[in-house]
Design a protein around this motif. Structure first.
Motif, PDB file in Angstrom:
ATOM      1  N   LYS A 287       0.785  -1.233   0.000  1.00 33.66           N
ATOM      2  CA  LYS A 287       0.000   0.000   0.000  1.00 33.66           C
ATOM      3  C   LYS A 287       0.818   1.285   0.000  1.00 33.66           C
ATOM      4  O   LYS A 287       0.257   2.354  -0.275  1.00 33.66           O
ATOM      5  N   ALA A 288       2.087   1.209   0.349  1.00 31.61           N
ATOM      6  CA  ALA A 288       2.860   2.454   0.517  1.00 31.61           C
ATOM      7  C   ALA A 288       4.335   2.200   0.234  1.00 31.61           C
ATOM      8  O   ALA A 288       4.806   1.059   0.232  1.00 31.61           O
ATOM      9  N   ARG A 289       5.052   3.298   0.004  1.00 33.78           N
ATOM     10  CA  ARG A 289       6.513   3.250  -0.149  1.00 33.78           C
ATOM     11  C   ARG A 289       7.135   4.045   0.995  1.00 33.78           C
ATOM     12  O   ARG A 289       6.657   5.133   1.339  1.00 33.78           O
ATOM     13  N   ARG A 290       8.185   3.501   1.566  1.00 33.29           N
ATOM     14  CA  ARG A 290       8.788   4.140   2.737  1.00 33.29           C
ATOM     15  C   ARG A 290       9.218   5.570   2.445  1.00 33.29           C
ATOM     16  O   ARG A 290       8.976   6.474   3.252  1.00 33.29           O
ATOM     17  N   GLU A 291       9.839   5.779   1.287  1.00 31.28           N
ATOM     18  CA  GLU A 291      10.381   7.106   0.981  1.00 31.28           C
ATOM     19  C   GLU A 291       9.303   8.145   0.716  1.00 31.28           C
ATOM     20  O   GLU A 291       9.571   9.360   0.785  1.00 31.28           O
ATOM     21  N   ALA A 292       8.074   7.711   0.460  1.00 28.44           N
ATOM     22  CA  ALA A 292       7.005   8.659   0.145  1.00 28.44           C
ATOM     23  C   ALA A 292       5.992   8.796   1.279  1.00 28.44           C
ATOM     24  O   ALA A 292       5.068   9.606   1.180  1.00 28.44           O
ATOM     25  N   LEU A 293       6.183   8.040   2.365  1.00 31.38           N
ATOM     26  CA  LEU A 293       5.179   8.017   3.421  1.00 31.38           C
ATOM     27  C   LEU A 293       5.446   9.101   4.459  1.00 31.38           C
ATOM     28  O   LEU A 293       6.536   9.174   5.032  1.00 31.38           O
ATOM     29  N   ALA A 294       4.443   9.924   4.707  1.00 31.98           N
ATOM     30  CA  ALA A 294       4.527  10.953   5.748  1.00 31.98           C
ATOM     31  C   ALA A 294       3.742  10.470   6.959  1.00 31.98           C
ATOM     32  O   ALA A 294       2.593  10.046   6.841  1.00 31.98           O
ATOM     33  N   LEU A 295       4.380  10.536   8.146  1.00 32.46           N
ATOM     34  CA  LEU A 295       3.762  10.073   9.377  1.00 32.46           C
ATOM     35  C   LEU A 295       3.595  11.231  10.362  1.00 32.46           C
ATOM     36  O   LEU A 295       4.287  12.248  10.232  1.00 32.46           O
ATOM     37  N   PRO A 296       2.737  11.091  11.359  1.00 23.84           N
ATOM     38  CA  PRO A 296       2.518  12.175  12.325  1.00 23.84           C
ATOM     39  C   PRO A 296       3.751  12.527  13.149  1.00 23.84           C
ATOM     40  O   PRO A 296       3.839  13.640  13.671  1.00 23.84           O
ATOM     41  N   GLU A 297       4.685  11.598  13.291  1.00 21.71           N
ATOM     42  CA  GLU A 297       5.909  11.855  14.049  1.00 21.71           C
ATOM     43  C   GLU A 297       7.123  11.454  13.225  1.00 21.71           C
ATOM     44  O   GLU A 297       7.035  10.550  12.390  1.00 21.71           O
ATOM     45  N   PRO A 298       8.274  12.117  13.459  1.00 24.52           N
ATOM     46  CA  PRO A 298       9.476  11.773  12.703  1.00 24.52           C
ATOM     47  C   PRO A 298       9.879  10.324  12.940  1.00 24.52           C
ATOM     48  O   PRO A 298       9.788   9.809  14.059  1.00 24.52           O
ATOM     49  N   ALA A 299      10.323   9.648  11.886  1.00 23.10           N
ATOM     50  CA  ALA A 299      10.740   8.253  11.980  1.00 23.10           C
ATOM     51  C   ALA A 299      12.034   8.071  11.199  1.00 23.10           C
ATOM     52  O   ALA A 299      12.194   8.602  10.100  1.00 23.10           O
ATOM     53  N   GLU A 300      12.946   7.303  11.777  1.00 25.36           N
ATOM     54  CA  GLU A 300      14.264   7.078  11.175  1.00 25.36           C
ATOM     55  C   GLU A 300      14.243   5.838  10.287  1.00 25.36           C
ATOM     56  O   GLU A 300      13.873   4.752  10.745  1.00 25.36           O
ATOM     57  N   PRO A 301      14.639   5.951   9.014  1.00 19.77           N
ATOM     58  CA  PRO A 301      14.754   4.751   8.175  1.00 19.77           C
ATOM     59  C   PRO A 301      15.872   3.846   8.704  1.00 19.77           C
ATOM     60  O   PRO A 301      16.946   4.307   9.067  1.00 19.77           O
ATOM     61  N   LEU A 302      15.604   2.554   8.747  1.00 17.99           N
ATOM     62  CA  LEU A 302      16.570   1.583   9.221  1.00 17.99           C
ATOM     63  C   LEU A 302      17.107   0.768   8.053  1.00 17.99           C
ATOM     64  O   LEU A 302      16.717   0.964   6.908  1.00 17.99           O
ATOM     65  N   LEU A 303      17.981  -0.191   8.365  1.00 22.22           N
ATOM     66  CA  LEU A 303      18.666  -0.936   7.318  1.00 22.22           C
ATOM     67  C   LEU A 303      17.728  -1.863   6.551  1.00 22.22           C
ATOM     68  O   LEU A 303      17.861  -2.015   5.333  1.00 22.22           O
ATOM     69  N   ALA A 304      16.789  -2.509   7.227  1.00 23.15           N
ATOM     70  CA  ALA A 304      15.819  -3.344   6.520  1.00 23.15           C
ATOM     71  C   ALA A 304      15.020  -2.471   5.553  1.00 23.15           C
ATOM     72  O   ALA A 304      14.719  -1.314   5.852  1.00 23.15           O
TER      73      ALA A 304
ATOM     74  N   TRP B  59      -3.212   6.166  14.590  1.00 15.75           N
ATOM     75  CA  TRP B  59      -2.859   6.963  13.414  1.00 15.75           C
ATOM     76  C   TRP B  59      -3.699   6.542  12.203  1.00 15.75           C
ATOM     77  O   TRP B  59      -3.963   5.334  12.001  1.00 15.75           O
ATOM     78  N   PRO B  60      -4.093   7.476  11.364  1.00 12.24           N
ATOM     79  CA  PRO B  60      -4.806   7.127  10.126  1.00 12.24           C
ATOM     80  C   PRO B  60      -3.992   6.190   9.243  1.00 12.24           C
ATOM     81  O   PRO B  60      -4.550   5.306   8.585  1.00 12.24           O
TER      82      PRO B  60
END
Length: 392
Positions: free
Chosen positions: A143-160, A175-176
């Motif tokens: 349903k989504a791509r990590r690089e394009a997803l905006a979340l209510p709080e900042p989130a750090e991309p990890l190695l996986a 969260w919606p």
């Protein structure tokens, strides 16, 4: 609540947690929720402060304390401000007696600490096992791509490839993005266990110990819903959570099977020697998840570990019956004990001549026996053991 009253509340909760650990009762988080449900006068700051005190004490005490007071005294021994709150005030704890002894600090009960040491767990790894865990998310590739997803709080991309980390606690399920199925709560290490399966489109994949289906959903996303995925388990309650989770995630699960313990192959017979990949995320002690459930180390006994090892052998043998010639059997436990990792692989190979074991090729973890081990200290994940078994 006054600060002293918070300490007394923590002592009462610790009494309940200790009793539950010894009688195999409710987990700590459920006991804490029930305690405050009966005490509506406690505000959010009170609840947060008491909870923090409780978990600090649980993490500190290695042996099961005799009482909640002894556990809190152990914490007060290294915190003078906390010790001063044992003042005998109304709703507060009685003053500390001259002959009172605090509970013993340590990693775990002595017998369990010895087994961890024999499994190569040193002081640094042991300390990391009792730190607070971050909150990890998996972005649902259906349903989504990590690089394009905006979340209510900042989130750090990890190695996986689909992993994000929130350092602070957040009510993600409100969260919606969660309700829409864009994200799932899943530890970074657990996501790597799914990567180890290396699932591909068009395959037949059996998740033999699916539980509530966290890894099942990740496998569906990894194959773009283009695989026949069978989710099986003996726990009706946990398996019942999979259908609504799959619907929210847009995941296609070919079949959900409730297994009868000891007669599992009766339901699994249609897939005998036909599965391309079988994931055995076996029931285990959970020693790799103590960051999240630190009181669980008080619940273990040598006899329980023996029964778990036998169960792990049993589900591995079932998995071996399902794998087609040349197929893959992936063994995973969220444990750092060798008896629930390398020793189970060695025992399997002794029972099944013609099979071979290798460690998955991943940029995390360290070799342990014929598999790979992840730890909070080295990898910032829960503790896991994983090995790949292939038939000839």
């Amino acid at each position: 609540m006054t600060p002293a009253a918070r300490v007394q509340a923590a002592i009462e909760l610790l009494d309940a947690i200790i009793e539950a650990a010894q009688s195999k009762g409710a987990p700590a988080d459920r006991l804490i929720a029930a305690y405050f449900k009966q005490r509506r006068y406690a505000g959010s700051k009170d609840r947060r402060a008491v909870r923090e005190l409780v978990y600090r004490a649980v993490r500190l005490c290695g042996e099961v304390p005799a009482s909640g007071r002894e556990a809190m005294l152990a914490l007060a021994q290294e915190d003078a401000q906390l010790a001063a709150l044992f003042d005998g005030s109304r709703h507060g704890p009685a003053p500390i007696g001259a002959d009172e002894q605090p509970a013993t600090a340590g990693l775990a009960p002595q017998w369990l600490s010895e087994r961890l040491a024999a499994s190569g767990i040193d002081a640094r790894v042991g300390a990391a096992l009792l730190e607070r865990a971050p909150l990890d998310l998996r972005v649902n590739a259906l349903k989504a791509r990590r690089e394009a997803l905006a979340l209510p709080e900042p989130a750090e991309p990890l190695l996986a490839p689909h992993a994000l980390r929130l350092e602070a606690a957040a009510n993600v399920e409100a969260w919606p993005e969660y309700r829409a199925g864009f994200i799932e709560i899943q530890d970074h290490g657990s996501q790597w266990m799914c990567e180890a399966v290396a699932a591909e489109a068009g395959e037949t994949i059996v998740d033999l110990c699916a539980g509530a289906g966290g890894k099942t959903l990740a496998l569906a996303a990894a194959t773009g819903n283009d695989a026949e995925i069978i989710a099986a388990d003996t726990d009706k309650r946990r398996l019942g959570n999979l259908a609504p989770r799959a619907e929210r995630a847009g995941a296609r699960i070919a079949q959900t099977l409730l297994l009868d313990p000891g007669r599992e192959m009766e339901a699994l017979r249609p897939w005998e020697a036909k599965a391309d990949r079988v994931l055995v995320d076996a029931p285990c002690s959970g020693s790799g998840t103590w960051r999240r459930n630190p009181e669980s180390r008080w619940r273990l006994t040598p006899a329980m570990l023996g029964r778990l090892a036998a169960l792990q052998d049993h589900v591995l043998d079932i998995g071996a019956q399902l794998v087609r010639p040349g197929g893959t059997l992936v063994f995973v436990t969220c444990s750092l004990l060798d008896s629930e990792g390398p020793q189970r692989i060695d025992a399997f190979l002794a029972r099944h001549p013609g099979w071979r074991a290798t460690a998955p090729d991943m940029p995390v973890g360290r070799p342990r026996g014929k598999g790979l081990r992840l730890t909070p200290y080295h990898d910032g994940t829960d503790g896991f053991f994983v090995a790949i078994l292939r038939s000839s």
